[in-house]
Design an enzyme around this catalytic site. Sequence first.
Site, PDB file in Angstrom:
ATOM      1  N   GLU A 172     -18.045 -18.173  11.680  1.00  0.00           N
ATOM      2  CA  GLU A 172     -19.302 -17.543  11.240  1.00  0.00           C
ATOM      3  C   GLU A 172     -19.065 -16.478  10.184  1.00  0.00           C
ATOM      4  O   GLU A 172     -19.925 -16.253   9.324  1.00  0.00           O
ATOM      5  CB  GLU A 172     -20.054 -16.954  12.441  1.00  0.00           C
ATOM      6  CG  GLU A 172     -19.485 -15.692  13.052  1.00  0.00           C
ATOM      7  CD  GLU A 172     -18.358 -15.931  14.040  1.00  0.00           C
ATOM      8  OE1 GLU A 172     -17.924 -14.960  14.687  1.00  0.00           O
ATOM      9  OE2 GLU A 172     -17.892 -17.097  14.160  1.00  0.00           O
TER      10      GLU A 172
ATOM     11  N   ASP B  65       0.865  -1.174   0.000  1.00  0.00           N
ATOM     12  CA  ASP B  65       0.000   0.000   0.000  1.00  0.00           C
ATOM     13  C   ASP B  65       0.905   1.229   0.000  1.00  0.00           C
ATOM     14  O   ASP B  65       1.944   1.250   0.671  1.00  0.00           O
ATOM     15  CB  ASP B  65      -0.899   0.004   1.239  1.00  0.00           C
ATOM     16  CG  ASP B  65      -1.940   1.105   1.175  1.00  0.00           C
ATOM     17  OD1 ASP B  65      -3.031   0.851   0.634  1.00  0.00           O
ATOM     18  OD2 ASP B  65      -1.660   2.215   1.672  1.00  0.00           O
TER      19      ASP B  65
ATOM     20  N   ASP C 186       0.340   4.408   1.066  1.00  0.00           N
ATOM     21  CA  ASP C 186       0.294   5.423   2.120  1.00  0.00           C
ATOM     22  C   ASP C 186      -0.052   4.868   3.502  1.00  0.00           C
ATOM     23  O   ASP C 186      -0.286   5.630   4.452  1.00  0.00           O
ATOM     24  CB  ASP C 186      -0.684   6.538   1.749  1.00  0.00           C
ATOM     25  CG  ASP C 186      -2.120   6.026   1.596  1.00  0.00           C
ATOM     26  OD1 ASP C 186      -2.353   4.809   1.775  1.00  0.00           O
ATOM     27  OD2 ASP C 186      -2.998   6.857   1.289  1.00  0.00           O
TER      28      ASP C 186
ATOM     29  N   HIS D 278     -12.121 -33.571  13.218  1.00  0.00           N
ATOM     30  CA  HIS D 278     -12.851 -32.309  13.240  1.00  0.00           C
ATOM     31  C   HIS D 278     -14.229 -32.458  13.877  1.00  0.00           C
ATOM     32  O   HIS D 278     -14.691 -31.556  14.595  1.00  0.00           O
ATOM     33  CB  HIS D 278     -12.991 -31.736  11.827  1.00  0.00           C
ATOM     34  CG  HIS D 278     -11.743 -31.163  11.281  1.00  0.00           C
ATOM     35  ND1 HIS D 278     -10.849 -31.909  10.524  1.00  0.00           N
ATOM     36  CD2 HIS D 278     -11.193 -29.918  11.383  1.00  0.00           C
ATOM     37  CE1 HIS D 278      -9.821 -31.139  10.189  1.00  0.00           C
ATOM     38  NE2 HIS D 278     -10.004 -29.930  10.680  1.00  0.00           N
TER      39      HIS D 278
ATOM     40  N   HIS E  49      -7.443 -20.214  15.453  1.00  0.00           N
ATOM     41  CA  HIS E  49      -7.511 -21.681  15.435  1.00  0.00           C
ATOM     42  C   HIS E  49      -6.243 -22.267  14.819  1.00  0.00           C
ATOM     43  O   HIS E  49      -5.627 -23.174  15.386  1.00  0.00           O
ATOM     44  CB  HIS E  49      -8.753 -22.115  14.647  1.00  0.00           C
ATOM     45  CG  HIS E  49      -8.850 -23.578  14.392  1.00  0.00           C
ATOM     46  ND1 HIS E  49      -9.754 -24.388  15.048  1.00  0.00           N
ATOM     47  CD2 HIS E  49      -8.171 -24.400  13.544  1.00  0.00           C
ATOM     48  CE1 HIS E  49      -9.617 -25.634  14.616  1.00  0.00           C
ATOM     49  NE2 HIS E  49      -8.662 -25.662  13.691  1.00  0.00           N
ATOM     50  N   GLU E  50      -5.839 -21.748  13.671  1.00  0.00           N
ATOM     51  CA  GLU E  50      -4.664 -22.312  12.984  1.00  0.00           C
ATOM     52  C   GLU E  50      -3.376 -22.052  13.770  1.00  0.00           C
ATOM     53  O   GLU E  50      -2.522 -22.938  13.883  1.00  0.00           O
ATOM     54  CB  GLU E  50      -4.556 -21.741  11.568  1.00  0.00           C
ATOM     55  CG  GLU E  50      -5.744 -22.041  10.668  1.00  0.00           C
ATOM     56  CD  GLU E  50      -6.122 -23.514  10.591  1.00  0.00           C
ATOM     57  OE1 GLU E  50      -5.262 -24.390  10.856  1.00  0.00           O
ATOM     58  OE2 GLU E  50      -7.287 -23.793  10.281  1.00  0.00           O
TER      59      GLU E  50
ATOM     60  N   ASP F 104     -11.235 -15.836  14.149  1.00  0.00           N
ATOM     61  CA  ASP F 104     -11.236 -17.102  14.881  1.00  0.00           C
ATOM     62  C   ASP F 104     -10.552 -18.221  14.100  1.00  0.00           C
ATOM     63  O   ASP F 104      -9.950 -19.122  14.697  1.00  0.00           O
ATOM     64  CB  ASP F 104     -12.650 -17.514  15.311  1.00  0.00           C
ATOM     65  CG  ASP F 104     -13.674 -17.548  14.200  1.00  0.00           C
ATOM     66  OD1 ASP F 104     -13.314 -17.303  13.023  1.00  0.00           O
ATOM     67  OD2 ASP F 104     -14.854 -17.824  14.491  1.00  0.00           O
TER      68      ASP F 104
ATOM     69  N   HIS G 192      -2.995 -24.478  16.449  1.00  0.00           N
ATOM     70  CA  HIS G 192      -2.347 -25.737  16.071  1.00  0.00           C
ATOM     71  C   HIS G 192      -0.832 -25.640  16.225  1.00  0.00           C
ATOM     72  O   HIS G 192      -0.167 -26.616  16.585  1.00  0.00           O
ATOM     73  CB  HIS G 192      -2.689 -26.094  14.620  1.00  0.00           C
ATOM     74  CG  HIS G 192      -4.044 -26.703  14.448  1.00  0.00           C
ATOM     75  ND1 HIS G 192      -4.480 -27.781  15.178  1.00  0.00           N
ATOM     76  CD2 HIS G 192      -5.071 -26.396  13.607  1.00  0.00           C
ATOM     77  CE1 HIS G 192      -5.708 -28.111  14.813  1.00  0.00           C
ATOM     78  NE2 HIS G 192      -6.089 -27.269  13.860  1.00  0.00           N
TER      79      HIS G 192
ATOM     80  N   GLU H 179      -7.834 -30.591  17.605  1.00  0.00           N
ATOM     81  CA  GLU H 179      -8.815 -29.710  16.968  1.00  0.00           C
ATOM     82  C   GLU H 179      -9.670 -28.990  18.006  1.00  0.00           C
ATOM     83  O   GLU H 179     -10.007 -27.813  17.845  1.00  0.00           O
ATOM     84  CB  GLU H 179      -9.705 -30.508  16.015  1.00  0.00           C
ATOM     85  CG  GLU H 179      -9.033 -30.916  14.721  1.00  0.00           C
ATOM     86  CD  GLU H 179      -8.692 -29.729  13.828  1.00  0.00           C
ATOM     87  OE1 GLU H 179      -9.299 -28.656  13.988  1.00  0.00           O
ATOM     88  OE2 GLU H 179      -7.801 -29.884  12.975  1.00  0.00           O
TER      89      GLU H 179
END
Length: 240
Positions: free
Chosen positions: A189, A51, A53, A238, A140-141, A136, A144, A164
């Site tokens: 969500e 970017d 600026d 999962h 989550h990742e 989220d 791990h 998980e």
Amino acid sequence: GSADTRYSGTKEIETTFDGTNYILKDQTRGQGIVTFNCESTLNYQNINFTDNDNNWTTAEHSANKDNGALDAHWGAEKTYDYWTAKHGRNSFNGSGAAINSYVHYDSNYDNAFWDGSRMTYGDGSGTYFDILTSLDVAAHEIGHAVCTYTANLAYQRESGAMNEGFSDIWGAAVEFYAAPTKSPWLIGEDIERRSGHAALRSMSNPKSEGQPDTYGGTYWKNPNCGTPTQSNDYCGVHTN
């Protein structure tokens, strides 16, 4: 800089000026938080988002879902902050490890993952998920990654389900820490695009999204499913 994220509104992010443009590189947290562009390929080439600026507007960055990279960057920063503030942990390994995120992996890829060294995010197909960089999911990742450095949980059957489960708990915890007006009890969500689904998973009412709320109960997957493979979700990691 100021970033108009895809899912969380306008947020302040740390960036770096490379002499020509500002790039998604935060040098204030641990050994750095950097967000790269795979450009819809399978290649990890360390291509920067830029970017001119440091005001990363929707008008400039919504094409090709580039504003999703802003979510990944902000999400990694907030996840780092959560672990520091709430658990006294310096990045996922406890020693300030760099958090590298790769966005726009493959084409219409409905997944995100930690591969042992980095975070990878697909753009989603649009009919299953949108770009998988929500707060989220990022938490989550990166969770791990924490698990990799703290536990010896084989990624299959019940130990994989614990892995998980911990990541979903941390996803909810980070979302409540950084964006409490969202829906912390729902996982994914912001990215959910399937008809009839509010999210990928629900932590308050797991059955509503087809997961069990009780060990061995409705929707439970038999962890003794034969050989654990990706096609059988490593015997239900999962779901369970």
